[in-house]
Design an enzyme around this catalytic site. Sequence first.
Site, PDB file in Angstrom:
ATOM      1  N   GLU A 104     -15.032  38.807  10.003  1.00 26.36           N
ATOM      2  CA  GLU A 104     -15.156  37.393   9.655  1.00 26.36           C
ATOM      3  C   GLU A 104     -14.567  37.116   8.268  1.00 26.36           C
ATOM      4  O   GLU A 104     -13.893  36.103   8.061  1.00 26.36           O
ATOM      5  CB  GLU A 104     -16.615  36.965   9.721  1.00 26.36           C
ATOM      6  CG  GLU A 104     -16.899  35.532   9.291  1.00 26.36           C
ATOM      7  CD  GLU A 104     -16.210  34.483  10.143  1.00 26.36           C
ATOM      8  OE1 GLU A 104     -16.210  33.315   9.718  1.00 26.36           O
ATOM      9  OE2 GLU A 104     -15.675  34.811  11.225  1.00 26.36           O
ATOM     10  N   LYS A 127      -9.702  22.146  14.494  1.00 23.08           N
ATOM     11  CA  LYS A 127     -11.123  22.453  14.404  1.00 23.08           C
ATOM     12  C   LYS A 127     -11.694  22.864  15.746  1.00 23.08           C
ATOM     13  O   LYS A 127     -12.401  23.851  15.861  1.00 23.08           O
ATOM     14  CB  LYS A 127     -11.887  21.239  13.855  1.00 23.08           C
ATOM     15  CG  LYS A 127     -13.389  21.486  13.678  1.00 23.08           C
ATOM     16  CD  LYS A 127     -13.669  22.608  12.695  1.00 23.08           C
ATOM     17  CE  LYS A 127     -15.133  22.836  12.477  1.00 23.08           C
ATOM     18  NZ  LYS A 127     -15.405  24.036  11.673  1.00 23.08           N
ATOM     19  N   ASN A 183      -5.582  14.030  24.571  1.00 24.29           N
ATOM     20  CA  ASN A 183      -5.885  15.382  24.109  1.00 24.29           C
ATOM     21  C   ASN A 183      -5.883  16.305  25.310  1.00 24.29           C
ATOM     22  O   ASN A 183      -6.368  15.928  26.381  1.00 24.29           O
ATOM     23  CB  ASN A 183      -7.274  15.447  23.460  1.00 24.29           C
ATOM     24  CG  ASN A 183      -7.295  14.809  22.088  1.00 24.29           C
ATOM     25  OD1 ASN A 183      -6.256  14.511  21.513  1.00 24.29           O
ATOM     26  ND2 ASN A 183      -8.487  14.585  21.568  1.00 24.29           N
ATOM     27  N   GLY A 184      -5.383  17.523  25.143  1.00 22.42           N
ATOM     28  CA  GLY A 184      -5.396  18.487  26.231  1.00 22.42           C
ATOM     29  C   GLY A 184      -3.998  18.915  26.617  1.00 22.42           C
ATOM     30  O   GLY A 184      -3.016  18.656  25.909  1.00 22.42           O
ATOM     31  N   TRP A 221      -1.826  17.266  17.298  1.00 21.02           N
ATOM     32  CA  TRP A 221      -1.540  18.664  16.933  1.00 21.02           C
ATOM     33  C   TRP A 221      -0.636  19.197  18.020  1.00 21.02           C
ATOM     34  O   TRP A 221      -1.020  19.282  19.180  1.00 21.02           O
ATOM     35  CB  TRP A 221      -2.840  19.463  16.846  1.00 21.02           C
ATOM     36  CG  TRP A 221      -2.705  20.865  16.351  1.00 21.02           C
ATOM     37  CD1 TRP A 221      -2.512  21.272  15.072  1.00 21.02           C
ATOM     38  CD2 TRP A 221      -2.799  22.060  17.139  1.00 21.02           C
ATOM     39  NE1 TRP A 221      -2.474  22.649  15.006  1.00 21.02           N
ATOM     40  CE2 TRP A 221      -2.649  23.159  16.259  1.00 21.02           C
ATOM     41  CE3 TRP A 221      -3.002  22.323  18.497  1.00 21.02           C
ATOM     42  CZ2 TRP A 221      -2.682  24.491  16.702  1.00 21.02           C
ATOM     43  CZ3 TRP A 221      -3.036  23.635  18.931  1.00 21.02           C
ATOM     44  CH2 TRP A 221      -2.877  24.693  18.032  1.00 21.02           C
ATOM     45  N   HIS A 275      -8.256  56.669  10.122  1.00 25.14           N
ATOM     46  CA  HIS A 275      -7.529  56.831  11.377  1.00 25.14           C
ATOM     47  C   HIS A 275      -6.359  55.849  11.468  1.00 25.14           C
ATOM     48  O   HIS A 275      -6.103  55.283  12.531  1.00 25.14           O
ATOM     49  CB  HIS A 275      -8.479  56.654  12.564  1.00 25.14           C
ATOM     50  CG  HIS A 275      -9.554  57.685  12.630  1.00 25.14           C
ATOM     51  ND1 HIS A 275      -9.313  59.011  12.918  1.00 25.14           N
ATOM     52  CD2 HIS A 275     -10.888  57.593  12.416  1.00 25.14           C
ATOM     53  CE1 HIS A 275     -10.441  59.690  12.895  1.00 25.14           C
ATOM     54  NE2 HIS A 275     -11.425  58.847  12.579  1.00 25.14           N
ATOM     55  N   CYS A 294      -5.037  15.932  18.859  1.00 28.99           N
ATOM     56  CA  CYS A 294      -6.313  16.423  18.457  1.00 28.99           C
ATOM     57  C   CYS A 294      -7.376  15.315  18.400  1.00 28.99           C
ATOM     58  O   CYS A 294      -8.512  15.557  18.767  1.00 28.99           O
ATOM     59  CB  CYS A 294      -6.159  17.070  17.095  1.00 28.99           C
ATOM     60  SG  CYS A 294      -7.327  18.356  16.758  1.00 28.99           S
ATOM     61  N   ARG A 328      -9.815  17.750  11.777  1.00 23.03           N
ATOM     62  CA  ARG A 328      -9.534  18.543  12.965  1.00 23.03           C
ATOM     63  C   ARG A 328      -8.147  19.171  12.927  1.00 23.03           C
ATOM     64  O   ARG A 328      -7.833  20.041  13.736  1.00 23.03           O
ATOM     65  CB  ARG A 328      -9.682  17.672  14.216  1.00 23.03           C
ATOM     66  CG  ARG A 328     -11.079  17.089  14.379  1.00 23.03           C
ATOM     67  CD  ARG A 328     -11.121  16.065  15.470  1.00 23.03           C
ATOM     68  NE  ARG A 328     -10.968  16.665  16.790  1.00 23.03           N
ATOM     69  CZ  ARG A 328     -11.988  17.071  17.540  1.00 23.03           C
ATOM     70  NH1 ARG A 328     -13.219  16.936  17.110  1.00 23.03           N
ATOM     71  NH2 ARG A 328     -11.790  17.582  18.726  1.00 23.03           N
ATOM     72  N   GLU A 354      -7.144  32.430   7.634  1.00 27.34           N
ATOM     73  CA  GLU A 354      -7.129  31.030   8.050  1.00 27.34           C
ATOM     74  C   GLU A 354      -6.727  30.084   6.932  1.00 27.34           C
ATOM     75  O   GLU A 354      -5.942  29.151   7.163  1.00 27.34           O
ATOM     76  CB  GLU A 354      -8.526  30.621   8.554  1.00 27.34           C
ATOM     77  CG  GLU A 354      -8.878  31.158   9.923  1.00 27.34           C
ATOM     78  CD  GLU A 354     -10.263  30.733  10.356  1.00 27.34           C
ATOM     79  OE1 GLU A 354     -10.432  30.358  11.524  1.00 27.34           O
ATOM     80  OE2 GLU A 354     -11.192  30.775   9.526  1.00 27.34           O
ATOM     81  N   LYS A 410     -11.432  34.551   7.602  1.00 31.24           N
ATOM     82  CA  LYS A 410     -11.477  33.417   6.676  1.00 31.24           C
ATOM     83  C   LYS A 410     -10.286  33.448   5.727  1.00 31.24           C
ATOM     84  O   LYS A 410      -9.683  32.418   5.434  1.00 31.24           O
ATOM     85  CB  LYS A 410     -12.782  33.438   5.872  1.00 31.24           C
ATOM     86  CG  LYS A 410     -13.984  32.985   6.650  1.00 31.24           C
ATOM     87  CD  LYS A 410     -13.892  31.523   7.008  1.00 31.24           C
ATOM     88  CE  LYS A 410     -14.596  31.202   8.306  1.00 31.24           C
ATOM     89  NZ  LYS A 410     -14.020  31.729   9.516  1.00 31.24           N
TER      90      LYS A 410
END
Length: 608
Positions: free
Chosen positions: A481, A603, A100-101, A74, A504, A2, A27, A488, A485
């Site tokens: 949202e 992040k 990273n990647g 990460w 329903h 990360c 991050r 998370e 939150k």
Amino acid sequence: MCGIVGYIGKNNAIPIVVEGLQRLEYRGYDSCGVALIQDAQILIEKVTGKVNELQSALAGKQISADLAIGHTRWATHGSPTQKNAHPHLSQDGKVAVVHNGIIENYKVLKDDLTNKGYIFNSETDTEIIAALVSQMYDGNLEKAVRKALALVVGAYGIAVMHADEPEKIVCSRNGAPLIMAVGEQEYFVASDVAAVLNHSKDVIYLDNQEIGVITKDGINTLSPDDVQIDKEIHKVTFDLEEIEKSGYEHFMLKEIFSQPQTIYDAMRGRLQSSEGNVHLGGIDHVIGTILNADQRYLTACGTSWHAALIGEMMFEQFARLPSEVEYASEFRYREPLVDAKSVVFAISQSGETADTLAAIQEAKQKDATVLGICNVVGSSIARETEAGVYIHAGPEIGVASTKAFTSQVTVLSLLTLKLARMMGMSEADGIRIAAQMEKLPEDVEWVLKQADKIAEIAKIYAGATNFLYLGRGVNFPVALEGALKLKEISYIHAEGYPAAEMKHGPIALIDESMPVVAIAPQDKTYDKIISNIEEVKARNGSVIALATEGDKRIKDIADHVLYVPPALTFTAPILNVIPLQLLSYYIAVERGCDVDQPRNLAKSVTVE
């Protein structure tokens, strides 16, 4: 991924790199490490766990160097173990790499190298880069890096060192962010400006496939074809205190409470309240293109996708411009009906979200006009799009986005007002809306004063295992949202629904153990939401209602009521989301969760 930090210069590199890694802890990561060169040998120290553990391990060895690279990892390929932590060494011990990647063709490359007798020490895709650079090396590190990367398919931001060139760092990027920075007789490479801000505000943004060569004499940038490029040095506009907690227990709490200012900053110089209009310098020259487009797409991921949903509803309701929201991660795989008469808005806090960047590339290949709405100046999305608007939220450190979301919605509201006025909205209506928007920072301050009450409610429901969030119209994305939150940062399962959809299916889940958060402003859907609340109460569910200031009726049926000032559609989502941010925060604190660095999350998601 990360976080990447590299240093070369007049000072001891180790504490500077470690400090940079600490600046990148927000991050999210699971392991970390550093590499340095001493006596023509590369030394590596890495740990599973936090940077302070790495710092302790290094302190015990009392080592120093004028060049080092470091990384917070990460996990993507391979579990979070010490051998999979970065930096990675080549088999001959000469090359160290941080990355990273994701290398998409790593299996093919690894099998080929293994068949040739190369022995790998980790499960990562990153070690492939170290192996390739080692095999390509003939005395020139940047040349070896270029040759190695020519074989790689995927996203990367890398920093590389070689034991035979002990005063050089070579770096490159493709999709993953990477910057270089210039100090006083010292130079840096990092994946985020935050890592170097304590030492330099003069940064160079690398573009895809460019190669950076950093020595004690300075920085050179080379094109993929080995042509030297004169890169502009950009001045970072924010200060160090903006990435510090400033007395708050968590960055997330600081960022929630900073929203009166960040919302104001998103509007400053743009909202023309006396005229009921908006000036957006970054896209004023393409407004005609937006208005005349056959189709308008808004593409984003996560929290930004929720902001896009609000933008779509406002575009259609007020400007009468048909629009469509797409998950950026799905955009290029579903062959969207995009052409030269389409406009695509790419929305991202970091400006580096890999899926959103991929959507941008897809749209550009189809000749669409691509516009950006992002936070980070100089980010990939800012550079890859034809025009756009910065949200001016400042650095957001907490992994769970708060102030960036409200700033995104603020910018989308500004854009809607501008488009609506051009599509025939009266000056009187524009002035009325602008007055409400101008009052937003004051109204947000009013909402934030309920924090202590929200903290008390959080204590009651911290033990819940499921939550249901209900909203209608522009408040449906707010419900999404709010649920996101909670998921998370508290790890409680939560779902957001349009309130009418409760019957329903989701109504089957409601009992005394499932709290329901109902967003119930006094608008045209009010009576319908009240009916939904009655249905929940009839099944012994607990209701936390979000209501308009002065609404006494709702107090008789809801278990708890949180109030927000009266609001128009333009401002309601911003005011309504803030109590939900606080509820998630205080529940997570009650549960003992790591609020700023929730498990398994990063992040900026810079891989697809």
